[in-house]
Design a protein around this motif. Structure first.
Motif, PDB file in Angstrom:
ATOM      1  N   GLU A 352      38.181   0.384   9.264  1.00 42.42           N
ATOM      2  CA  GLU A 352      38.872   1.576   9.748  1.00 42.42           C
ATOM      3  C   GLU A 352      40.325   1.273  10.063  1.00 42.42           C
ATOM      4  OE1 GLU A 352      38.294   5.062  13.129  1.00 42.42           O
ATOM      5  OE2 GLU A 352      36.713   3.581  12.761  1.00 42.42           O
ATOM      6  N   LEU A 353      40.558   0.100  10.673  1.00 44.66           N
ATOM      7  CA  LEU A 353      41.927  -0.286  10.973  1.00 44.66           C
ATOM      8  C   LEU A 353      42.734  -0.524   9.706  1.00 44.66           C
ATOM      9  CD1 LEU A 353      41.524  -2.703  14.019  1.00 44.66           C
ATOM     10  CD2 LEU A 353      42.663  -0.480  13.993  1.00 44.66           C
ATOM     11  N   SER A 354      42.069  -1.022   8.683  1.00 38.55           N
ATOM     12  CA  SER A 354      42.787  -1.286   7.436  1.00 38.55           C
ATOM     13  C   SER A 354      43.241   0.002   6.767  1.00 38.55           C
ATOM     14  CB  SER A 354      41.889  -2.084   6.484  1.00 38.55           C
ATOM     15  OG  SER A 354      40.787  -1.296   6.053  1.00 38.55           O
ATOM     16  N   GLU A 355      42.641   1.127   7.149  1.00 39.66           N
ATOM     17  CA  GLU A 355      43.016   2.408   6.560  1.00 39.66           C
ATOM     18  C   GLU A 355      43.631   3.358   7.583  1.00 39.66           C
ATOM     19  OE1 GLU A 355      39.580   4.015   4.714  1.00 39.66           O
ATOM     20  OE2 GLU A 355      39.348   2.380   3.274  1.00 39.66           O
ATOM     21  N   VAL A 356      43.932   2.814   8.761  1.00 42.82           N
ATOM     22  CA  VAL A 356      44.463   3.692   9.793  1.00 42.82           C
ATOM     23  C   VAL A 356      45.845   4.213   9.392  1.00 42.82           C
ATOM     24  CG1 VAL A 356      45.566   1.861  11.137  1.00 42.82           C
ATOM     25  CG2 VAL A 356      44.842   3.955  12.278  1.00 42.82           C
ATOM     26  N   GLY A 357      46.058   5.501   9.605  1.00 42.97           N
ATOM     27  CA  GLY A 357      47.346   6.123   9.288  1.00 42.97           C
ATOM     28  C   GLY A 357      47.468   6.442   7.806  1.00 42.97           C
TER      29      GLY A 357
END
Length: 727
Positions: A352-357
């Motif tokens: 999820e962090l790798s795709e945040v924003g």
């Protein structure tokens, strides 16, 4: 050779010499015929213009196909003459045919001849030469060149060299003279040269105008492009800051979470260790209590005799047994069977962090934008319109720079088009300001970057100002019209002299008649004033000295009042109006006073006209309230309008009138006063200054306004009509 004698514009860029038979390429640059011919022979399919590098296809007819630049031909020829004149220090006459060698004093631009004094005089005397363009050679020098415009050109036919070119052969596409029609252009399509020139000039002007318009649009497009480039760069910088801020927040959040987890770990660990330490201390205390007892007992068992053992009976085991009994009630298992471990589902969080924003590209969508056009306005009044730009996903587009255009076009296509002034606030919102000059129905067109906003074009109505009132457009015939009231639906209620209330629709068609003479409930005796509030009709029943309230269909709800001068009594009540709180204000004309009642017909207070000074009035008739809630009284006997506060305090008076009898006030404070003896309608601004008068009326009575449709109604008692004026 001097550049002045050979100006730059008459030098061929191919050969660097003065033009010889200059020909013009499609790119409008000219070169010598021979130069072009030489270049075309070398080329296969096209040549490149040396000036602008435009590729020019080789025409079938070769260089002769390119049109001759006659202007440059003359300029080059004239340059040659002047060059020779300057370089030789003078010229002999070339005009006289008798071998004249006199020095030239002038040059004829029409003949292209140098003139001696005699030749110059001949040009002045001869009618056929008097219009030629002549310049004195004393004005020509290397330091001060002379620029001339050739006024005539002559035919190239060897037998017509003295004939001016004044025709154009459409068949051959050549300039010719009159003699050419007979010799070489017989039966050809011939047009006077001036007509062809005018058509060509018109075409050039149109092309030039189009070029200017395109150039202006291109300049605007370049500015818009530069603005958009700046906007992209600016938005990039803003997005970078937003990314930095967002990820800084994420990192701060993760750091805070890490601290919280470490704190929690320390807390749990400390709790466990403390519990185990207490248990260990308990074990050690018991162990200490047991102490030497086992060793002592073992020693006794090994070396004591039976008598010695029995002698100690009850002493040695008793204390140890008590300690051992205590141990039986205690768990010897560690109080904390724990292994501390940090558990986290890192993989989904990491994903999820790798795709945040995400980088969202917002584009303005004119078809999704919002427009607040407000209500119709009056002529010469500033009309602000708000525009909010939205993107295709419905979000607010945060930048300006769009080309917003607003035009107010008459529906009839006859009249001036009003263009709006646009203020770009730079945040995706714009304010358009329009000032219509003429009244009437219009179409409002609003575009953003050439695309219409939703519902554009809009149908709007521009009201005229009150000074445009002149002749009535529609009349309703009715016997002795008195009071008029306009319902919210637009229906017109008129009280007539036959004790009826007539109801008409907006186009003047009769819909309903509320009729009946007499003194019974719901009957009238010379009813005069009428008002409508929330579907209730209020009528001043003058002859019966009372006020009646009726339903919109004509059924009597209640009535109150009787003849007299006491509170709640009337002597010929003339008019009734109702304020926002449904208080009734009644002109008690026979008693020279105004009475105010609450919605339940309860008397509140009285404004007396008796006394002296400006506040005094006699025979009050029509009543109206201005936007501030002040009461305006048409004082018939005082020939003025008196203004009071709602509680009856006198404010001012205005108007030098002749029998003011009816009054109405619009939402801006303009008052309309009918003058019965003056046979006119006077219009006053909010300060009480007269701005317009409508004359040629016949004993007008009541005035009513239909603000929604921009209409003024007057009961023209003397002519038996209700007149409608539209502004």
């Amino acid at each position: 050779m001097s550049d002045i004698c050979h100006p730059y514009h008459v030098i061929c860029k191919m050969c660097s010499k003065t033009f010889s038979d200059p020909r013009m390429l499609p790119c409008l640059h000219s070169f010598c015929y021979q130069c072009l011919h030489f270049e075309l022979e070398k080329a296969e399919q096209s040549i490149q213009c040396p000036t602008c590098q435009t590729n020019v296809a080789i025409p079938v007819g070769g260089a002769s196909t390119f049109p001759q630049n006659l202007h440059l031909t003359f300029e080059a020829e004239f340059s040659g003459y002047m060059s020779k004149f300057v370089s030789d220090g003078g010229m002999s006459c070339t005009f006289c045919v008798n071998g004249c060698t006199d020095p030239a004093v002038a040059f004829c631009c029409s003949c292209t001849k140098f003139l001696c004094k005699g030749g110059q005089e001949s040009h002045k005397r001869a009618p056929q030469l008097s219009h030629h363009s002549i310049i004195g050679l004393d004005k020509v020098s290397a330091e001060q060149p002379t620029v001339l415009k050739r006024t005539e050109m002559y035919c190239s036919h060897p037998n017509h060299e003295t004939k001016e070119l004044d025709l154009y052969c459409n068949t051959c596409c050549n300039l010719i003279c009159n003699n050419c029609i007979i010799d070489t252009h017989k039966d050809h399509d011939i047009t006077p040269l001036c007509i062809i020139a005018e058509a060509d000039r018109d075409d050039m002007n149109k092309t030039l105008q189009c070029a200017h318009e395109i150039a202006s649009k291109l300049a605007d497009a370049i500015v818009a492009n530069e603005r958009m480039t700046h906007q992209v760069e600016t938005s990039k910088q803003e997005a970078e800051l937003a990314i930095e801020h967002a990820f800084r927040q994420l990192m701060e959040t993760l750091e805070e979470r890490k601290k919280a987890m470490l704190l929690e770990l320390n807390t749990v660990s400390l709790s466990k260790v403390t519990s185990l330490a207490l248990q260990k201390e308990q074990f050690e205390n018991i162990q200490q209590d047991i102490g030497h007892h086992p060793k002592m007992i073992s020693h006794i068992l090994q070396i004591y005799t039976d008598p010695e053992v029995v002698a100690l009976r009850g002493l040695v085991p008793t204390e140890l047994k008590a300690i051992l009994e205590k141990v039986k009630n205690i768990s010897l298992i560690p109080s904390q069977q724990s292994y501390l471990k940090f558990s986290v589902q890192a993989e989904p969080i990491t994903e999820e962090l790798s795709e945040v924003g995400e980088i969202v590209e917002l584009s303005p969508s004119p078809h999704s934008s919002k427009l607040e056009i407000g209500s119709a306005v009056s002529v010469n009044t500033t009309w602000p319109i708000s525009v909010e730009t939205l993107s295709s996903n419905g979000e607010r587009y945060p930048c300006g720079g769009l080309q917003v255009v607003a035009e107010l076009r008459p529906k009839s296509c006859d009249g001036p088009v009003a263009s709006g002034e646009v203020e770009d606030h730079g945040d995706g919102t714009y304010t358009i300001t329009l000032t219509p000059q003429t009244a009437g129905p219009y179409k409002l067109l609003v575009t953003m970057d050439g695309q219409h906003v939703p519902n554009s074009p809009y149908n709007v109505k521009v009201k005229g100002d009150y000074t445009t009132l002149c002749d009535s457009q529609e009349d309703i015939s009715i016997n002795e019209p008195y009071g008029i009231a306009i319902h919210d639906s637009g229906d017109i209620y008129v009280v007539s002299g036959d004790d009826c209330i007539y109801v008409f629709d907006q186009v003047g068609q009769e819909k309903l008649v509320i009729c009946g003479s007499g003194s019974l409930k719901g009957r009238f005796n010379r009813a005069i004033g009428i008002a409508i509030k929330r579907d209730v009709i209020y009528c001043a029943d003058c002859g019966n000295h009372r006020i009646q309230k009726l339903s919109i269909g004509g059924k009597c709800i209640c009535m109150f009042g009787k003849i007299g001068s006491g509170q709640g009594q009337f002597n010929e009540p003339w008019d009734v109006i109702v304020d926002s709180e449904e208080r009734m204000i009644i002109s008690d004309s026979g008693n020279n006073r105004i009475q105010v009642f609450n919605r339940d017909e309860g008397w509140l207070h009285t404004i007396n006209g008796s006394g002296s000074g400006d506040q005094a009035f006699t025979d009050p008739r029509g009543l109206a309230l201005d936007p501030e809630g002040n009461l305006h009284v048409a004082a018939y006997g005082s020939d003025a309008v008196k203004v009071f506060t709602p509680d009856g305090t006198f404010i001012r008076m205005y108007g030098d009138l002749m029998g003011p009898i009816g009054i109405a006030i619009d939402d801006k404070g303009y008052s309309f006063v009918s003058e019965s003896r003056g046979n006119s309608l006077s219009i006053f601004d909010p300060k009480g200054i007269k701005i317009h008068t409508v004359g040629n009326l016949n004993s007008p009575f009541s005035v009513a306004l239909d603000a929604k449709n921009g209409s003024v109604f007057i009961s023209n008692f003397g002519s038996g009509q209700v007149l409608k004026y539209t502004y």
